[in-house]
Scaffold this active site. Sequence first.
Site, short mmCIF file in Angstrom:
data_model
loop_
_atom_site.label_atom_id
_atom_site.label_comp_id
_atom_site.label_asym_id
_atom_site.label_seq_id
_atom_site.Cartn_x
_atom_site.Cartn_y
_atom_site.Cartn_z
N CYS A 27 0.86 -1.25 -0.03
CA CYS A 27 0.09 0.09 0.09
C CYS A 27 0.86 1.30 0.14
O CYS A 27 1.98 1.35 -0.02
CB CYS A 27 -0.90 0.13 1.31
SG CYS A 27 0.05 0.04 2.81
N LEU A 75 -4.14 -1.96 -1.93
CA LEU A 75 -4.01 -2.85 -3.19
C LEU A 75 -5.31 -3.71 -2.55
O LEU A 75 -4.85 -4.80 -1.63
CB LEU A 75 -2.95 -3.57 -3.12
CG LEU A 75 -2.84 -4.85 -4.30
CD1 LEU A 75 -3.06 -3.91 -5.61
CD2 LEU A 75 -1.37 -5.40 -4.43
N ASN A 100 2.58 0.26 6.11
CA ASN A 100 2.66 -0.29 4.80
C ASN A 100 3.84 -1.51 5.18
O ASN A 100 4.75 -1.35 5.71
CB ASN A 100 3.36 0.58 3.72
CG ASN A 100 3.93 -0.04 2.54
OD1 ASN A 100 4.54 0.37 1.86
ND2 ASN A 100 3.36 -1.25 2.11
N GLY A 101 3.25 -2.75 4.75
CA GLY A 101 4.29 -3.94 5.35
C GLY A 101 3.64 -5.06 5.70
O GLY A 101 2.34 -5.29 5.60
N THR A 362 23.77 2.74 -11.54
CA THR A 362 23.85 1.06 -11.57
C THR A 362 22.18 0.66 -11.08
O THR A 362 21.72 -0.18 -11.70
CB THR A 362 24.62 0.25 -10.81
OG1 THR A 362 24.66 -1.02 -11.03
CG2 THR A 362 24.47 0.44 -9.29
N ARG A 365 20.19 1.16 -14.43
CA ARG A 365 20.56 0.10 -15.40
C ARG A 365 19.90 -1.07 -14.95
O ARG A 365 19.01 -1.94 -15.86
CB ARG A 365 22.30 -0.28 -15.53
CG ARG A 365 22.72 0.72 -16.21
CD ARG A 365 24.34 0.08 -16.12
NE ARG A 365 25.13 1.22 -16.60
CZ ARG A 365 26.49 1.36 -16.22
NH1 ARG A 365 27.16 0.44 -15.39
NH2 ARG A 365 27.43 2.10 -16.61
#
Length: 585
Positions: A27, A75, A100-101, A362, A365
């Site tokens: 969330c 969600l 959130n978790g 990085t 990428r």
Amino acid sequence: MIASVRASVTPVSIGAEANRRSRGEMCGIWALFGSDECLSIQCMSAMKIAHRGPDAFRFENVNGFTNCCFGFHRLAILDQLYGMQPLRIKKFPFLWLCYNGEIYNHTLLKKKFEFDFQTKMDGEILLHLYDRFGIKKMASMLDGVFAFILLDTANRKVLLGRDTYGVRPLFKFLTDDGFLAVCSEAKGLTQITHAMATPANIVPFLPGHFEVFDLKPNGKVQSIQMEQFHCCTQEPAHAICDTVDRLPTSFEEEMVKSNIRTLFENAVRKRLMSHRRIGCLLSGGLDSSLVAATLVKLAKEEKLQYPIQTFSIGSEDSPDILAARKVAAYIGSEHHEVNFTTEEGIQAVEDVIFHLETYDITTIRASVGMYLVSKYIREKSDSVVIFSGEGSDELTQGYIYFHKAPNAKAGAEDSVRLLKELYLFDVLRADRTTAAHGLELRVPFLDHRFTAYYLSLPEEMRIPKHGVEKHLLRDSFKGLNLIPDEILWRRKEAFSDGVMSVKKSWYVYLQEHLESMVNDDQMEKAHKTFPHNPPLTKEAYYYRQVFEKQYPGRAEWLSHFWMPRWINATDPSARTLSIYKPDKE
């Protein structure tokens, strides 16, 4: 993008499974305390993180508290209303929680302390622990990944906290006069307005810390305590409330390898807590292969009602695609291959930088492939909870440059540094690229007990051996037939090599394409144009331009570029190191 599925796809009913299991979920959280501006205008900023919870949304003002407001994106799973936040329960009407978790030990904690739960939400455990023990013990007893905003109206306090490695994101913004804004992602705070002449910096909330604010009558706050509740090298306080008891402390090699296996399997098992279908990213490298194989094995033991889906991305003949195909066939997963072209990858860069909120080379990428595979998962599969291998390279000294560590102590120290900085790099990448498509990430290698145990081992045991990085981890799973031997001992591939054709790597494609996007004149003036973290290559310059267009003046969000140590590196790619030998050569 072209995708192929290398197994039969079976429609699955997971209703019964959903009711049996707990409901932690992906969330987006957002809150303001002491806003100077009309809340109806400010709350438009919360819509910038709608991707984190695309199915349901809620704003809530706090009665009797001026200019205080919560925003929550969810969600949705089974019941559109069930599990909405801020979470409040009858027993503690003065507590408001946005989090959130996932808290993996919430059931064990509930039994241990005989808490009387009023909901089926794992986050309810935070309210009970806080009420009984206070903020520090509450945070340290949580085995999981989390970011929370807790309002205690009885004691006029606002409390923030974030898990040890910052697997779940959290940003804050605090003005000189005490207006506090908090959000899962920085983009939800960039348009917040305030009355102060001096700008307020948006900063990531430090992992493994909690902060306490006094809440004044006008809704403004004052920070009174900022404290670390857990460091990765310490045995976590919640170890007393885990499915695996204390382990033997002997450093005898076979015992150590047995402990590594026990804790890793435990880390995967506890993360099966899900009411949505579970899948796994599979690159064909050591880490994701160990996660996927263990996941498939435990899913059978736990009698999950569906096959585990695995997902790999790359061009058709890339080393990663071929290795992942081999692993999937070996472990019996329902395997999906997502092929992307260089053009699709380059087109995704702007969206990727928007979601990442960084210009680190990085990170960008490696994020392109993860972003595109997450998009495929969201659109073409019903997996929502996604396991991944992040954290292993940092923990087990898996980067190629660790071969150059001057001694075991230096290697061990750099491993801890990398773990502490994960929230700026790999963990940031893994969260944002999956959250961009409403997926929920699970990273068993960053289990608190597993990491604390591995870091407690003698430094000499953890270094690369016989020219092979992560030797101890590989050796721990030797002879078990969990994954093919050639994968167990496969050398690390740089993502930018493994994901593309054997003819040319993603790294080379990027250099060639971006060469024409930035001219030499711009490069000469790069230090003046971008004094903070000036770009040293045209690729880095292009990423910085895109970042500045989306987040002008926010370069300070990145303190430094991710770079290898102990060698004079100007590029983070392993491909640029003399010690690197890619599969294809």
